[in-house]
Design an enzyme around this catalytic site. Sequence first.
Site, PDB file in Angstrom:
ATOM      1  N   GLU A 177       6.392  -5.393   7.478  1.00 24.77           N
ATOM      2  CA  GLU A 177       5.743  -4.302   8.204  1.00 24.77           C
ATOM      3  C   GLU A 177       6.279  -4.032   9.601  1.00 24.77           C
ATOM      4  O   GLU A 177       6.188  -2.900  10.089  1.00 24.77           O
ATOM      5  CB  GLU A 177       4.226  -4.574   8.287  1.00 24.77           C
ATOM      6  CG  GLU A 177       3.484  -4.426   6.975  1.00 24.77           C
ATOM      7  CD  GLU A 177       3.578  -5.640   6.079  1.00 24.77           C
ATOM      8  OE1 GLU A 177       3.008  -5.625   4.975  1.00 24.77           O
ATOM      9  OE2 GLU A 177       4.243  -6.631   6.477  1.00 24.77           O
ATOM     10  N   GLY A 210       0.718  -5.316   0.703  1.00 25.19           N
ATOM     11  CA  GLY A 210      -0.535  -5.360  -0.035  1.00 25.19           C
ATOM     12  C   GLY A 210      -0.458  -6.154  -1.315  1.00 25.19           C
ATOM     13  O   GLY A 210      -1.471  -6.680  -1.798  1.00 25.19           O
ATOM     14  N   GLY A 242       0.825  -1.198   0.000  1.00 23.69           N
ATOM     15  CA  GLY A 242       0.000   0.000   0.000  1.00 23.69           C
ATOM     16  C   GLY A 242       0.858   1.246   0.000  1.00 23.69           C
ATOM     17  O   GLY A 242       2.046   1.219   0.357  1.00 23.69           O
ATOM     18  N   ASP A 275      -0.620  -7.414   7.441  1.00 27.08           N
ATOM     19  CA  ASP A 275      -2.081  -7.329   7.378  1.00 27.08           C
ATOM     20  C   ASP A 275      -2.592  -7.980   6.084  1.00 27.08           C
ATOM     21  O   ASP A 275      -2.089  -9.020   5.692  1.00 27.08           O
ATOM     22  CB  ASP A 275      -2.534  -5.871   7.535  1.00 27.08           C
ATOM     23  CG  ASP A 275      -2.055  -4.968   6.406  1.00 27.08           C
ATOM     24  OD1 ASP A 275      -1.183  -5.373   5.609  1.00 27.08           O
ATOM     25  OD2 ASP A 275      -2.564  -3.824   6.305  1.00 27.08           O
TER      26      ASP A 275
END
Length: 359
Positions: free
Chosen positions: A142, A119, A71, A150
Amino acid sequence: MQGSAATSDEVILERIGSAAVIRLNRPKALNSLNLAMVRTMCAALEAFADDADVSVVVLTGEGERGLCAGGDIRVLYEMGRAGDAETTRFWREEFPLNYLIAHYPKPYIALMDGITMGGGVGLSSHGRHRVVTERTRLAMPETGIGYFPDVGTSWLLPKAPGETGTWMGLTGLEVSPSDAIFAGLADDFVPAEQLSELVKALSGLAPEADDEAVEAVLSWFATAPGESELQKHRTLIDRCFGHDSVEQIISDLEGEDGDFARRSREAILKRSPTSLKLTLRLLRDGRNSSGLVECLEREFGAGTEILCHHDFYEGVRAAIIDKDRNPKWSPPTLSEVTPDDIAPYVEGRHGTLFPEHRL
């Protein structure tokens, strides 16, 4: 290849025979996702699902550097620092896109060529047909920016053999294409120079083609991926990363010989202590979850809570804004991060993404 394309600035939608091809088109940004791209992908997938002339959907990235680096973290950083109430809008729409991919009614093929991180893993590894190449560099990095893995990876990583997923989530280190296959995040290895021919072959499938037909095409192009380092070190990984304490994992790594254990330990020690403990909690909770939706809901709550704290902003500052690679975490040590500190991230107090709780 013959076909037609609908082109926007950041996503190209192309029809090649019976194949619908989605091309992420931000090569200078390693095809990092923003909200407009998520919306375009979601609308396209819904339209392709209802199009009787589409047999398969293929996801790829423009440029030779990667499918998707994740992202657009800079935007989240800037919105969060400004206190924008819409900061979480990206996750509110990205996570349902991950769910859509995981439950897509037609064969979905992700070409994970080059960098596939964060992502980008969400866009690919939830699909039914995941293709890696010799250029694939996959990671969930991350914890190095004060965040956590995530996009539903708290559902995917616990399914990796043994504690492989725990190693990936905590260290954030890149893995090879063979490692990605071993960890269950990819299926087939195809040389990069063969990808255009692979798409051409897929485009020749009948509109009613099923997953078995796709697998037959993939098997024609697939070759052996080589040795997996994660598989080679599986015993050590399971021995050290099976604990529910990050401190114990680090302690066990310190007692191991060899470069792999040393690199793993050194990587973890550079990460945000809060992110490490939150990540381990999410991975353990993911292992006992009912399905992807439960994990996405938990991740959304954790991400929303992270915007209220120091480490995410400091991690992005150090990695992307100032690029000094010297984050100052708060708290700075694992011993200072208590279970009470982690509790707000997993209490589910930030609303829901899936009110009908689809499983």
